[in-house]
Design a protein around this motif. Sequence first.
Motif: not given
Length: 286
Positions: A107, A110, A117-118, A121, A153
Amino acid sequence: MREPDPRIVLGLHRSRYERRILTDSLDLGVTAIDTSFNYRGFTAHATLADVASDLLPRFVLSTKVGTFPSTGRPEHSLDPVRLRAALEQTNRDLGRVPDLVFLHNPERSLRSPASVARDALGQACATLATAVKDGLCGAWGISSWDPRPLPSLVDTTMPRPAALMVRAGLLVGVDVLEASEELAARWHIAPDQVWGMSPFGGNADDPVWGQLDPRFFVSEVDSAVSALQAAFRTAFSLPEVGRIAVGTDNPTHLQELADALRYEPHTGRLRAYRQLLRERGGRQRD
């Protein structure tokens, strides 16, 4: 020597990395240790190998990657190239393959929008999943101090971690508890593969443990159980976890926690406590 009990993991965050605590842990049936690439000023793995290379095969060893040395202060990154390099160095420094590697506090790196962010990750998860296939670790997981940004996410295209590590215990806020449970559910991680950490809020000597009595949350309490033992045993239910990493260099403290496992949490009182937390959190948001 006690029979091994996987429910306690010796955490080495603030450890002095002395051989004695490792041998005492084995005597107490604690046969799992958890460290990180960035612990002890990025020397934790090499130090472990230096002081106890002969003992390491007797432990289930987990570590973490995601924080890197930088000018001025360490920095966090989900860059796949840096993660892969850290995994390779981890193997060299330890002199063995770690059993489990957590992606450390993803986190922190992100950024919005959610699509960015997705993607970050997903790429980081794919890097660790590939590391398992390449023999750099036995399995991989996610370790998150604040999992609240993560559940939204997660999608079906991401590799699924084998384990999840989150904060646990009476001092964890209801929003973090519920985010931890939602994250585990989205990734279909069973409770026995969820790890707790920081069961005393980072400090077993905090005055709060003299101001409240966690024994209220333990069934069939006798005069022998201490407040810390009760707080530790209760942490396995807030959220539900299969094991907890605890940091100590004191074998007496470790034995006290191992002895606490014979007590059982009071499910009814813990359910009522969760409801109070939820109601209080709702009032604060209103």
